[in-house]
Design a protein around this motif. Structure first.
Motif, PDB file in Angstrom:
ATOM      1  N   GLY A 183       0.798  -1.216   0.000  1.00 34.11           N
ATOM      2  CA  GLY A 183       0.000   0.000   0.000  1.00 34.11           C
ATOM      3  C   GLY A 183       0.825   1.257   0.000  1.00 34.11           C
ATOM      4  N   PHE A 184       0.157   2.372   0.128  1.00 31.51           N
ATOM      5  CA  PHE A 184       0.842   3.636   0.240  1.00 31.51           C
ATOM      6  C   PHE A 184       0.357   4.353   1.471  1.00 31.51           C
ATOM      7  N   GLY A 226      -8.250   2.441  -1.254  1.00 33.92           N
ATOM      8  CA  GLY A 226      -7.989   1.030  -0.953  1.00 33.92           C
ATOM      9  C   GLY A 226      -8.966   0.122  -1.688  1.00 33.92           C
ATOM     10  N   LYS A 227     -10.226   0.518  -1.746  1.00 35.09           N
ATOM     11  CA  LYS A 227     -11.243  -0.264  -2.475  1.00 35.09           C
ATOM     12  C   LYS A 227     -10.970  -0.258  -3.977  1.00 35.09           C
ATOM     13  N   LYS A 228     -10.484   0.882  -4.493  1.00 29.92           N
ATOM     14  CA  LYS A 228     -10.114   0.936  -5.915  1.00 29.92           C
ATOM     15  C   LYS A 228      -8.970  -0.030  -6.203  1.00 29.92           C
ATOM     16  N   MET A 229      -7.995  -0.067  -5.285  1.00 29.37           N
ATOM     17  CA  MET A 229      -6.873  -1.003  -5.475  1.00 29.37           C
ATOM     18  C   MET A 229      -7.372  -2.438  -5.447  1.00 29.37           C
ATOM     19  N   ILE A 260      -8.758 -11.027  -2.153  1.00 32.74           N
ATOM     20  CA  ILE A 260      -7.994  -9.777  -2.173  1.00 32.74           C
ATOM     21  C   ILE A 260      -8.876  -8.703  -1.556  1.00 32.74           C
ATOM     22  N   LYS A 261      -8.329  -7.974  -0.616  1.00 26.69           N
ATOM     23  CA  LYS A 261      -9.082  -6.922   0.066  1.00 26.69           C
ATOM     24  C   LYS A 261      -8.282  -5.628   0.076  1.00 26.69           C
ATOM     25  N   GLY A 262      -8.992  -4.538  -0.076  1.00 24.78           N
ATOM     26  CA  GLY A 262      -8.384  -3.212   0.011  1.00 24.78           C
ATOM     27  C   GLY A 262      -9.138  -2.390   1.020  1.00 24.78           C
ATOM     28  N   VAL A 298      -3.797  -2.790  -0.091  1.00 22.82           N
ATOM     29  CA  VAL A 298      -4.418  -3.908  -0.785  1.00 22.82           C
ATOM     30  C   VAL A 298      -3.653  -5.147  -0.320  1.00 22.82           C
ATOM     31  N   ALA A 299      -4.379  -6.219  -0.031  1.00 21.00           N
ATOM     32  CA  ALA A 299      -3.756  -7.404   0.552  1.00 21.00           C
ATOM     33  C   ALA A 299      -4.328  -8.673  -0.045  1.00 21.00           C
TER      34      ALA A 299
END
Length: 144
Positions: free
Chosen positions: A3-4, A37-40, A61-63, A77-78
């Motif tokens: 992530g950032f 995060g959801k966009k990622m 995969i979750k953001g 994002v994970a």
């Protein structure tokens, strides 16, 4: 997890000593980080370079976002399968020259080289791709 991070320490201090303004800005930053995060998450799910067998790796995969402390918000994002670190880091096609996009894995994956970019990597490339829009969007948000 990849992530950032956005360190809003100085910004939040400069915007106001007044708690109400500070809390409104902090809320806006949190909502924005969660949205990114959801966009990622969506981007990673749509661009995962592997052929699904069960679909579990892609589906899990979750953001989202997380406050690291009072002023540091992180979008992430994970991959959430036990084997997700291997998709990201194993079968390396080379080293990532990207020190800005970190990877976090549990201690049981310590043998994997975190600088590697695996054949099926999707998390780090997703962050790399979406970071410029994140930064410009955050600048727009905070400029208002």
């Amino acid at each position: 997890m990849s992530g950032f991070k956005f360190d809003a320490t100085d910004l939040l201090r400069k915007i106001a000593e007044n708690g109400e303004v500070n809390n409104k800005m902090k809320s806006a930053v949190g909502v924005y980080c969660d949205s990114e995060g959801k966009k990622m998450e969506g981007y990673a799910k749509n661009n995962a370079p592997w052929q699904d067998r069960t679909g579990n790796a892609r589906q899990t995969i979750k953001g989202g976002f997380q406050w690291e402390d009072e002023s540091k918000c992180k979008s992430y994002v994970a991959g959430n399968m036990e084997y997700s670190p291997y998709l990201e880091l194993a079968h390396a096609k080379g080293k990532s020259g990207d020190d800005e996009v970190g990877m976090e894995v549990g201690p049981s994956f310590a043998q994997l080289e975190l600088a590697n970019e695996g054949k099926y990597a999707v998390l780090r490339p997703t962050v790399r791709k979406l970071t410029p829009k994140f930064v410009s969007g955050m600048a727009n948000l905070l400029g208002k």
